[in-house]
Design an enzyme around this catalytic site. Sequence first.
Site, mmCIF file in Angstrom:
data_model
loop_
_atom_site.group_PDB
_atom_site.id
_atom_site.type_symbol
_atom_site.label_atom_id
_atom_site.label_comp_id
_atom_site.label_asym_id
_atom_site.label_seq_id
_atom_site.Cartn_x
_atom_site.Cartn_y
_atom_site.Cartn_z
ATOM 1 N N GLY A 130 0.865 -1.388 -0.065
ATOM 2 C CA GLY A 130 0.118 0.004 -0.063
ATOM 3 C C GLY A 130 0.756 1.275 0.104
ATOM 4 C CD GLU B 44 -0.008 -9.525 1.129
ATOM 5 O OE1 GLU B 44 -0.851 -8.406 0.683
ATOM 6 O OE2 GLU B 44 -0.307 -10.454 1.447
ATOM 7 N N PRO B 45 4.502 -5.671 -0.781
ATOM 8 C CG PRO B 45 6.650 -5.091 -1.130
ATOM 9 C CD PRO B 45 5.946 -6.030 -0.395
ATOM 10 N N GLY B 46 3.661 -3.709 -3.780
ATOM 11 C CA GLY B 46 3.855 -3.761 -5.207
ATOM 12 C C GLY B 46 4.315 -2.351 -5.837
ATOM 13 N NE ARG B 47 0.420 2.487 -6.087
ATOM 14 C CZ ARG B 47 -0.741 2.786 -6.813
ATOM 15 N NH1 ARG B 47 -0.562 3.487 -7.937
ATOM 16 N NH2 ARG B 47 -1.867 2.180 -6.329
ATOM 17 N NE ARG C 269 -2.129 3.800 -11.298
ATOM 18 C CZ ARG C 269 -1.977 4.853 -10.613
ATOM 19 N NH1 ARG C 269 -1.586 5.879 -11.274
ATOM 20 N NH2 ARG C 269 -2.691 5.064 -9.322
ATOM 21 C CE1 TYR D 190 -8.568 2.381 -9.960
ATOM 22 C CE2 TYR D 190 -6.499 2.536 -10.895
ATOM 23 C CZ TYR D 190 -7.450 2.023 -10.422
ATOM 24 O OH TYR D 190 -7.132 0.480 -10.636
ATOM 25 C CB CYS E 172 -13.928 5.559 -29.959
ATOM 26 S SG CYS E 172 -12.918 5.854 -31.594
ATOM 27 C CD GLU E 173 -15.003 4.131 -23.537
ATOM 28 O OE1 GLU E 173 -15.462 4.952 -22.563
ATOM 29 O OE2 GLU E 173 -15.272 3.266 -23.650
#
Length: 431
Positions: free
Chosen positions: A240, A275-278, A314, A318, A343-344
Amino acid sequence: MSFFDYRDGVLCAEDVALPMIADAVGTPVHVYSAGALRHAADAFTSALRDLPSARFAFAIKANPNGAVLRLLAQRGYGADIVSGGELRRALDAGIAPADVVFSGVGKTDRELIDALEAGIGQFNLELEEEGGVLAQLARRRGKRAPAVLRVNPDVDGGTHAKITTGWRTSKFGVDIAGAPDMYDRLAKLDGLDLQGIALHIGSQISDLEPLETAYRRIGALVLELRARGHTITRVDLGGGLGITYRPEDVMPSLADYASMVARVTHDWNVSLTFEPGRIITGLAGVLLTRVIWVKPSQHRPFVIVDAAMNDLARPALYDAYHRFAAVRPDGRTMVADIAGPVCETGDIFGVDRAIDQVDRGDLAVFHATGAYGAAMASIYNSRPISPQVMVDEDRFELVGDRTMFSDLSMRPQRKSRTVDPALSGAVRQAA
Ligand code: LLP
């Protein structure tokens, strides 16, 4: 230390000028720096090295690239997985099964069986019934499944609503108030070797306070469980920690995080899992893209690049900020909206941004895309999955191929493909 920097006016990844990579593999392309990965991986483990028997399980969901996982495995990382696909990637990368932690709120029976048979080190239970099913599957195989109970500590991580996980309304973990009684019941099951507690309150957390509050609640729970006679040997503190996406972002230092953890957990007498990710891969990647058009409009120009929300979801999901920079800036600047070709209306990387002046054909990057970048790619608009390149000093290698249009075509495939049950969502089919 920056692994993406300008030399003679050209943005480089370590010693490789990014235009060389664009020439070799085309754009858009995700570019990783092996040096940056080693640096972040070692910074995390050395900050926490003094804690008793800390274990590090990289959250594969942040970056499942095989070359990334192999590099992290060599530096002592295990894996935090959330699917059968991630189990396979972890094992293929040479991560020992004992170093694999299985998180996730919806593990299928097939996934539980495969993880049991592989002999993974820890199942993080998300509900009581899952414990019952896992115990039964393990018993039938003459095993006891090593497990911890994931608790929802009811703390607001103070991050984006879509990536907060420890608030009471979140789908993750079990209610902390009911956890002791549930633990009593689960601990009685023969097929389970219940060893402790897990939590994870969210991602891109920029303040240590909610983490500390959550950890303290878990500390109180550990005491309560011990008072009930349970032997608690493990606590999984999740991941986190946030990274700096904007130059003005202020994130807690690893040293401050480590001293908070040491202070809060000093009398827990457990082995801690992280549990690191980012924080491991986020700053180790950029998305290299080429400007297709600079489209005039009444209010501001649109810089339309060849990367899109299918390469980097992302911002669309977000409203996340990824710094945009020209590969060969000439000192001029412009104010523009940056958009992809999908096309959004939401395929926008930035609105009203002061950026380096770019023109049609110029190369540019989005920074800090090494976590949840390629990992979340899709083929929306029938766009190919972009390639991935790993740079190590003055060398670079293709570590993820472009999925070509032919692979996405609706025409019958020449090779017949079978459905792999390990990757399907089927429940109970093989119990
Ligand atoms: N452990 C568990 C149980 C998790 O659910 C996660 C992330 C992690 C560890 C790793 O968290 P990290 O250290 O990376 O913050 N796609 C979103 C992020 C989703 C995170 C999901 N869980 C984004 O791009 O911001």
